[in-house]
Design a protein around this motif. Sequence first.
Motif, PDB file in Angstrom:
ATOM      1  N   ARG A 180     -11.999  41.285  27.668  1.00 57.28           N
ATOM      2  CA  ARG A 180     -13.481  41.829  27.409  1.00 57.28           C
ATOM      3  C   ARG A 180     -13.615  42.906  28.482  1.00 57.28           C
ATOM      4  O   ARG A 180     -14.221  43.962  28.057  1.00 57.28           O
ATOM      5  CB  ARG A 180     -14.537  40.969  27.540  1.00 57.28           C
ATOM      6  N   GLY A 181     -12.839  42.950  29.699  1.00 57.11           N
ATOM      7  CA  GLY A 181     -13.319  43.800  30.589  1.00 57.11           C
ATOM      8  C   GLY A 181     -12.534  45.369  30.253  1.00 57.11           C
ATOM      9  O   GLY A 181     -12.720  46.464  30.782  1.00 57.11           O
ATOM     10  N   GLU A 241      -0.299  33.390  13.479  1.00 58.92           N
ATOM     11  CA  GLU A 241       0.207  34.811  13.642  1.00 58.92           C
ATOM     12  C   GLU A 241       1.407  34.712  14.555  1.00 58.92           C
ATOM     13  O   GLU A 241       1.661  34.046  15.240  1.00 58.92           O
ATOM     14  CB  GLU A 241      -1.113  35.574  14.409  1.00 58.92           C
ATOM     15  N   PRO A 242       2.181  35.913  14.525  1.00 59.07           N
ATOM     16  CA  PRO A 242       3.454  35.994  15.313  1.00 59.07           C
ATOM     17  C   PRO A 242       3.286  35.711  16.696  1.00 59.07           C
ATOM     18  O   PRO A 242       3.995  35.026  17.301  1.00 59.07           O
ATOM     19  CB  PRO A 242       3.695  37.317  14.853  1.00 59.07           C
ATOM     20  N   GLU A 243       2.067  36.366  17.261  1.00 57.74           N
ATOM     21  CA  GLU A 243       1.916  35.830  18.804  1.00 57.74           C
ATOM     22  C   GLU A 243       1.675  34.654  19.103  1.00 57.74           C
ATOM     23  O   GLU A 243       2.475  34.199  20.041  1.00 57.74           O
ATOM     24  CB  GLU A 243       0.677  36.981  19.290  1.00 57.74           C
ATOM     25  N   VAL A 244       1.094  33.906  18.232  1.00 57.86           N
ATOM     26  CA  VAL A 244       0.742  32.357  18.526  1.00 57.86           C
ATOM     27  C   VAL A 244       2.217  31.765  18.326  1.00 57.86           C
ATOM     28  O   VAL A 244       2.471  30.873  19.428  1.00 57.86           O
ATOM     29  CB  VAL A 244      -0.232  31.843  17.435  1.00 57.86           C
ATOM     30  N   PRO A 251     -12.789  42.317  18.877  1.00 51.80           N
ATOM     31  CA  PRO A 251     -13.024  40.690  18.825  1.00 51.80           C
ATOM     32  C   PRO A 251     -11.877  39.931  18.283  1.00 51.80           C
ATOM     33  O   PRO A 251     -11.411  39.040  18.435  1.00 51.80           O
ATOM     34  CB  PRO A 251     -14.296  40.745  17.873  1.00 51.80           C
ATOM     35  N   GLN A 252     -11.384  40.938  17.326  1.00 53.87           N
ATOM     36  CA  GLN A 252     -10.053  40.102  16.367  1.00 53.87           C
ATOM     37  C   GLN A 252      -8.956  39.721  17.645  1.00 53.87           C
ATOM     38  O   GLN A 252      -8.392  38.821  17.414  1.00 53.87           O
ATOM     39  CB  GLN A 252      -9.563  41.158  15.533  1.00 53.87           C
ATOM     40  N   GLN A 312      -9.978  36.939  19.889  1.00 55.75           N
ATOM     41  CA  GLN A 312      -9.564  35.718  19.145  1.00 55.75           C
ATOM     42  C   GLN A 312      -8.086  35.333  18.985  1.00 55.75           C
ATOM     43  O   GLN A 312      -7.650  34.058  19.163  1.00 55.75           O
ATOM     44  CB  GLN A 312     -10.104  35.766  17.729  1.00 55.75           C
ATOM     45  N   LEU A 313      -7.153  36.449  18.892  1.00 58.23           N
ATOM     46  CA  LEU A 313      -5.944  36.172  18.572  1.00 58.23           C
ATOM     47  C   LEU A 313      -5.403  35.678  19.963  1.00 58.23           C
ATOM     48  O   LEU A 313      -4.676  34.651  20.225  1.00 58.23           O
ATOM     49  CB  LEU A 313      -5.149  37.512  18.285  1.00 58.23           C
ATOM     50  N   VAL A 314      -5.666  36.268  21.009  1.00 59.44           N
ATOM     51  CA  VAL A 314      -5.068  35.880  22.424  1.00 59.44           C
ATOM     52  C   VAL A 314      -5.689  34.558  22.779  1.00 59.44           C
ATOM     53  O   VAL A 314      -4.803  33.724  23.254  1.00 59.44           O
ATOM     54  CB  VAL A 314      -5.372  36.964  23.517  1.00 59.44           C
TER      55      VAL A 314
END
Length: 211
Positions: free
Chosen positions: A92-93, A121-124, A98-99, A102-104
Amino acid sequence: MKTIAGIQIPDSAMASQATELLREHGSELLYNHSLRVFLFAAHNGQQNKLQYDAELLYVSTMFHDLGLTPHYRSEDKRFEVDGANAARDFLRGYGVSPQALQLVWDTIALHTSPGIAEYKEPEVALLNYGAALDVIGKGYDQLPDSIREEIVRQFPRNDLKKKMIATFFDGFKHKPHTTYGSINADICACMMPDYQPKDYCELILHSPWAE
């Protein structure tokens, strides 16, 4: 960017600060583990031609086990959630969307959830893959020896097989109830002779419903 095993390690201000937080609050074991996880994950993404955000994957990897550390762990949440919350606050800093937040969050919170993470998602999926490869050797034989050896040479394992169970346990031994329904319950059972996990069948049979 530093390149290891054909993978570039992000060096943006955001990525560098995430690395410094891991160095400050984590251990050498967790630091080396996290860098290996990123490299394994990114290599898998490269092999499979996946489209993913390398910087968000990197930050997720730096935070994925920080929920085990005294600075970030809570009294009542799963360690994965503590790490996910910390990463979200950190991002947030940097004005992240927002997307992306949520992904992270999902990437970290689900990294110990086999059977779910790989369909997200690929990152997950990639963080789950990299963590599973480094901790339990899942997919070990699918990684070329030269890649694996270069990564381990840069970031040694430091007797991970002997130390990781205790490292995990130290992160949630004060809140074993939070491991219910997760693979971490196995660690409590291994480390606590009197550990009595919740039994889902018993919860069903003794629910307050009348029938």
